[in-house]
Design an enzyme around this catalytic site. Sequence first.
Site, PDB file in Angstrom:
ATOM      1  NE  ARG A   8      -3.806  -2.373   0.675  1.00 25.73           N
ATOM      2  CZ  ARG A   8      -3.680  -3.635   0.227  1.00 25.73           C
ATOM      3  NH1 ARG A   8      -2.718  -3.974  -0.608  1.00 25.73           N
ATOM      4  NH2 ARG A   8      -4.553  -4.556   0.610  1.00 25.73           N
ATOM      5  CD  GLU A  17      -5.162   1.529   2.961  1.00 25.17           C
ATOM      6  OE1 GLU A  17      -4.731   0.472   3.428  1.00 25.17           O
ATOM      7  OE2 GLU A  17      -6.096   1.574   2.143  1.00 25.17           O
ATOM      8  CB  SER A  37      -8.571  -0.701   5.008  1.00 27.23           C
ATOM      9  OG  SER A  37      -9.042  -1.878   4.408  1.00 27.23           O
TER      10      SER A  37
HETATM   11  P1  FAD Z   1      -8.639   9.672  -4.426  1.00 27.01           P
HETATM   12  O1  FAD Z   1      -9.238   9.352  -3.111  1.00 27.01           O
HETATM   13  O2  FAD Z   1      -9.318  10.691  -5.281  1.00 27.01           O
HETATM   14  O3  FAD Z   1      -7.145  10.080  -4.196  1.00 27.01           O
HETATM   15  C1  FAD Z   1      -6.315   9.351  -3.323  1.00 27.01           C
HETATM   16  C2  FAD Z   1      -4.919   9.982  -3.337  1.00 27.01           C
HETATM   17  O4  FAD Z   1      -4.361   9.856  -4.642  1.00 27.01           O
HETATM   18  C3  FAD Z   1      -4.942  11.485  -3.054  1.00 27.01           C
HETATM   19  O5  FAD Z   1      -3.780  11.818  -2.338  1.00 27.01           O
HETATM   20  C4  FAD Z   1      -4.924  12.133  -4.428  1.00 27.01           C
HETATM   21  O6  FAD Z   1      -4.348  13.432  -4.456  1.00 27.01           O
HETATM   22  C5  FAD Z   1      -4.069  11.141  -5.200  1.00 27.01           C
HETATM   23  N1  FAD Z   1      -4.440  11.096  -6.619  1.00 27.01           N
HETATM   24  C6  FAD Z   1      -5.649  10.803  -7.155  1.00 27.01           C
HETATM   25  N2  FAD Z   1      -5.577  10.823  -8.500  1.00 27.01           N
HETATM   26  C7  FAD Z   1      -4.305  11.159  -8.809  1.00 27.01           C
HETATM   27  C8  FAD Z   1      -3.598  11.367 -10.031  1.00 27.01           C
HETATM   28  N3  FAD Z   1      -4.190  11.222 -11.227  1.00 27.01           N
HETATM   29  N4  FAD Z   1      -2.289  11.706  -9.975  1.00 27.01           N
HETATM   30  C9  FAD Z   1      -1.660  11.849  -8.781  1.00 27.01           C
HETATM   31  N5  FAD Z   1      -2.271  11.688  -7.601  1.00 27.01           N
HETATM   32  C10 FAD Z   1      -3.575  11.324  -7.620  1.00 27.01           C
HETATM   33  N6  FAD Z   1      -7.798   0.251  -1.715  1.00 27.01           N
HETATM   34  C11 FAD Z   1      -7.068  -0.865  -1.940  1.00 27.01           C
HETATM   35  O7  FAD Z   1      -5.848  -0.780  -2.147  1.00 27.01           O
HETATM   36  N7  FAD Z   1      -7.642  -2.109  -1.952  1.00 27.01           N
HETATM   37  C12 FAD Z   1      -8.949  -2.287  -1.749  1.00 27.01           C
HETATM   38  O8  FAD Z   1      -9.421  -3.406  -1.781  1.00 27.01           O
HETATM   39  C13 FAD Z   1      -9.762  -1.136  -1.485  1.00 27.01           C
HETATM   40  N8  FAD Z   1     -11.075  -1.270  -1.206  1.00 27.01           N
HETATM   41  C14 FAD Z   1     -11.830  -0.166  -0.932  1.00 27.01           C
HETATM   42  C15 FAD Z   1     -13.182  -0.339  -0.615  1.00 27.01           C
HETATM   43  C16 FAD Z   1     -13.978   0.751  -0.341  1.00 27.01           C
HETATM   44  C17 FAD Z   1     -15.444   0.556  -0.021  1.00 27.01           C
HETATM   45  C18 FAD Z   1     -13.416   2.051  -0.379  1.00 27.01           C
HETATM   46  C19 FAD Z   1     -14.285   3.261  -0.128  1.00 27.01           C
HETATM   47  C20 FAD Z   1     -12.075   2.243  -0.659  1.00 27.01           C
HETATM   48  C21 FAD Z   1     -11.255   1.121  -0.930  1.00 27.01           C
HETATM   49  N9  FAD Z   1      -9.888   1.253  -1.216  1.00 27.01           N
HETATM   50  C22 FAD Z   1      -9.128   0.142  -1.489  1.00 27.01           C
HETATM   51  C23 FAD Z   1      -9.250   2.578  -1.227  1.00 27.01           C
HETATM   52  C24 FAD Z   1      -9.400   3.329  -2.575  1.00 27.01           C
HETATM   53  O9  FAD Z   1     -10.510   2.873  -3.288  1.00 27.01           O
HETATM   54  C25 FAD Z   1      -8.168   3.189  -3.471  1.00 27.01           C
HETATM   55  O10 FAD Z   1      -7.021   3.662  -2.817  1.00 27.01           O
HETATM   56  C26 FAD Z   1      -8.319   3.950  -4.791  1.00 27.01           C
HETATM   57  O11 FAD Z   1      -7.214   3.717  -5.623  1.00 27.01           O
HETATM   58  C27 FAD Z   1      -8.492   5.452  -4.602  1.00 27.01           C
HETATM   59  O12 FAD Z   1      -8.868   5.998  -5.850  1.00 27.01           O
HETATM   60  P2  FAD Z   1      -9.537   7.420  -5.969  1.00 27.01           P
HETATM   61  O13 FAD Z   1      -9.602   7.755  -7.417  1.00 27.01           O
HETATM   62  O14 FAD Z   1     -10.812   7.450  -5.237  1.00 27.01           O
HETATM   63  O15 FAD Z   1      -8.443   8.307  -5.264  1.00 27.01           O
HETATM   64  P1  NAP Z   2      -9.999 -10.673   4.974  1.00 25.66           P
HETATM   65  O1  NAP Z   2     -10.132 -11.563   3.805  1.00 25.66           O
HETATM   66  O2  NAP Z   2     -10.984 -10.744   6.087  1.00 25.66           O
HETATM   67  O3  NAP Z   2      -8.551 -10.842   5.561  1.00 25.66           O
HETATM   68  C1  NAP Z   2      -8.127 -10.057   6.688  1.00 25.66           C
HETATM   69  C2  NAP Z   2      -6.709  -9.612   6.433  1.00 25.66           C
HETATM   70  O4  NAP Z   2      -5.877 -10.759   6.423  1.00 25.66           O
HETATM   71  C3  NAP Z   2      -6.626  -8.957   5.078  1.00 25.66           C
HETATM   72  O5  NAP Z   2      -6.481  -7.603   5.296  1.00 25.66           O
HETATM   73  C4  NAP Z   2      -5.477  -9.622   4.373  1.00 25.66           C
HETATM   74  O6  NAP Z   2      -4.359  -8.764   4.165  1.00 25.66           O
HETATM   75  C5  NAP Z   2      -5.030 -10.746   5.300  1.00 25.66           C
HETATM   76  N1  NAP Z   2      -5.131 -12.040   4.590  1.00 25.66           N
HETATM   77  C6  NAP Z   2      -6.238 -12.837   4.470  1.00 25.66           C
HETATM   78  N2  NAP Z   2      -5.922 -13.973   3.797  1.00 25.66           N
HETATM   79  C7  NAP Z   2      -4.621 -13.885   3.480  1.00 25.66           C
HETATM   80  C8  NAP Z   2      -3.711 -14.726   2.781  1.00 25.66           C
HETATM   81  N3  NAP Z   2      -4.093 -15.908   2.276  1.00 25.66           N
HETATM   82  N4  NAP Z   2      -2.438 -14.306   2.627  1.00 25.66           N
HETATM   83  C9  NAP Z   2      -2.032 -13.126   3.119  1.00 25.66           C
HETATM   84  N5  NAP Z   2      -2.845 -12.272   3.791  1.00 25.66           N
HETATM   85  C10 NAP Z   2      -4.109 -12.654   3.980  1.00 25.66           C
HETATM   86  O7  NAP Z   2      -9.973  -9.143   4.449  1.00 25.66           O
HETATM   87  P2  NAP Z   2     -11.151  -8.234   3.951  1.00 25.66           P
HETATM   88  O8  NAP Z   2     -11.260  -7.072   4.854  1.00 25.66           O
HETATM   89  O9  NAP Z   2     -12.367  -9.048   3.658  1.00 25.66           O
HETATM   90  O10 NAP Z   2     -10.548  -7.679   2.591  1.00 25.66           O
HETATM   91  C11 NAP Z   2     -10.370  -8.549   1.494  1.00 25.66           C
HETATM   92  C12 NAP Z   2      -9.293  -7.979   0.596  1.00 25.66           C
HETATM   93  O11 NAP Z   2      -9.703  -6.697   0.097  1.00 25.66           O
HETATM   94  C13 NAP Z   2      -7.972  -7.744   1.320  1.00 25.66           C
HETATM   95  O12 NAP Z   2      -6.929  -8.070   0.443  1.00 25.66           O
HETATM   96  C14 NAP Z   2      -7.987  -6.275   1.645  1.00 25.66           C
HETATM   97  O13 NAP Z   2      -6.689  -5.694   1.648  1.00 25.66           O
HETATM   98  C15 NAP Z   2      -8.786  -5.691   0.486  1.00 25.66           C
HETATM   99  N6  NAP Z   2      -9.498  -4.487   0.933  1.00 25.66           N
HETATM  100  C16 NAP Z   2      -8.781  -3.335   1.051  1.00 25.66           C
HETATM  101  C17 NAP Z   2      -9.401  -2.161   1.437  1.00 25.66           C
HETATM  102  C18 NAP Z   2      -8.627  -0.870   1.505  1.00 25.66           C
HETATM  103  O14 NAP Z   2      -9.244   0.182   1.618  1.00 25.66           O
HETATM  104  N7  NAP Z   2      -7.315  -0.910   1.445  1.00 25.66           N
HETATM  105  C19 NAP Z   2     -10.755  -2.155   1.740  1.00 25.66           C
HETATM  106  C20 NAP Z   2     -11.450  -3.367   1.641  1.00 25.66           C
HETATM  107  C21 NAP Z   2     -10.817  -4.531   1.223  1.00 25.66           C
HETATM  108  P3  NAP Z   2      -4.258  -7.758   2.930  1.00 25.66           P
HETATM  109  O15 NAP Z   2      -5.103  -6.587   3.308  1.00 25.66           O
HETATM  110  O16 NAP Z   2      -2.825  -7.462   2.888  1.00 25.66           O
HETATM  111  O17 NAP Z   2      -4.758  -8.445   1.703  1.00 25.66           O
END
Ligand code: FAD
Ligand code: NAP
Length: 337
Positions: free
Chosen positions: A164, A333, A238
């Site tokens: 991340r 995050e 998250s």
């Molecule tokens: P924004 O929120 O608009 O921007 C985020 C940051 O990036 C800001 O600092 C902004 O200035 C910068 N930015 C945006 N666009 C640009 C650009 N073109 N150039 C330079 N900087 C830029 N993230 C995960 O990694 N895994 C997940 O599974 C995941 N699940 C999510 C689930 C939900 C329900 C929600 C609400 C969020 C989740 N996220 C997850 C977080 C988020 O969706 C991601 O980080 C996504 O990439 C953000 O995109 P955005 O366009 O909304 O970015």
């Molecule tokens: P989950 O499956 O309940 O698992 C809990 C955590 O354990 C996850 O965060 C994941 O880490 C880790 N994990 C589970 N199984 C794993 C494996 N086999 N090997 C290594 N790590 C493992 O998680 P969840 O909340 O339902 O989310 C599912 C996936 O979506 C995850 O990968 C999570 O990162 C992603 N997610 C991200 C965001 C965001 O905003 N960043 C929001 C929602 C969901 P990791 O997070 O490193 O995968």
Amino acid sequence: MRILENHSLEALNTFGFRVNARYFVEASSVDDLREAIAFATQKNLPVVPLGGGSNLVLTGDQEALFVHVNISGKRVTSRNDECVGVTAGAGENWHEFVRWTLGERAYGLENLSLIPGNLGAAPIQNIGAYGVEIKDYFQSLQALDIHSKELKNFALEDCQFGYRDSIFKQSARDRFIITSVSFALDSKWSPRLSYDRLQQEVEQRSDGSPDPFVVSEAVCGIRREKLPDPLQLGNAGSFFKNPVVGEALLKKVQAAYPDVVAYPFEGRWKLAAGWLIDRAGLKGCRHGLVGTYNKQALVLVNHGGAEPDDLLGLARHIQTVVHDRFGVELEVEPRVY
Ligand code: FAD
Ligand code: NAP
């Protein structure tokens, strides 16, 4: 291109906070971006690129020019027996892009289905889910340097992708606006089902012979079940990163909590932050107008009408409780502005 003054960002941050940007503009080309930068320079204001607003916390009115990056377009650039090259504009919706790649028989991103936001933000935190991160398929990106207004190409090794994390959250923070991203995807599909929950869901849906569309739909199904839709309940996914800790701290936590959820990670241990918050008794908690989601404690939610300070207060409370109980630090995050 019209630059708007005191523009509401309520619909452009998924927490739904009612905050304004001093200036706001929609940019659909690199020329628009250059014009926007020139305007901000003249006003002596920072430029903040914005996608879907799903990974940020806006803590109040913003003395900046917010640029909604709307650059569109996607195309297949090359294809051979192993690899399909694709390029798309930063303003493309991430999930629609993933579905498009599958339709183009270009595989690898299916585990990342339904992540909110736009393509341009995906490299910022090297988005990841279910054992895949974009760095696994990333080829290069183009970004506009806010200082020089020149376009720069970033190859995989330039982006310093981590968990991340990327150079755009570190030394190149606030310096570049990403305009397009290119991926090298697989021509032949192989499933990546290391996450138990995903494997179970795919098995249920496929009778033993899954395809990438089934995996994508399985991911969407699990996510819809477990995560709140920001249109219904404000959130940014998250709120904390999963903490990565050394063996000694893991052992200490395990001694008191043998069922702690931990995965090996680059010689250390990744703890499930959601589990820690849950075990600290804070899953589904409600503090005024904010709380943690009742199906995933790692997601902080705005029940409606909350102020950013309410959310930040809850976040600090969670960090304190988790630290006091487990000795583990939780790092926020989303980007806080
Ligand atoms: P924004 O929120 O608009 O921007 C985020 C940051 O990036 C800001 O600092 C902004 O200035 C910068 N930015 C945006 N666009 C640009 C650009 N073109 N150039 C330079 N900087 C830029 N993230 C995960 O990694 N895994 C997940 O599974 C995941 N699940 C999510 C689930 C939900 C329900 C929600 C609400 C969020 C989740 N996220 C997850 C977080 C988020 O969706 C991601 O980080 C996504 O990439 C953000 O995109 P955005 O366009 O909304 O970015
Ligand atoms: P989950 O499956 O309940 O698992 C809990 C955590 O354990 C996850 O965060 C994941 O880490 C880790 N994990 C589970 N199984 C794993 C494996 N086999 N090997 C290594 N790590 C493992 O998680 P969840 O909340 O339902 O989310 C599912 C996936 O979506 C995850 O990968 C999570 O990162 C992603 N997610 C991200 C965001 C965001 O905003 N960043 C929001 C929602 C969901 P990791 O997070 O490193 O995968």
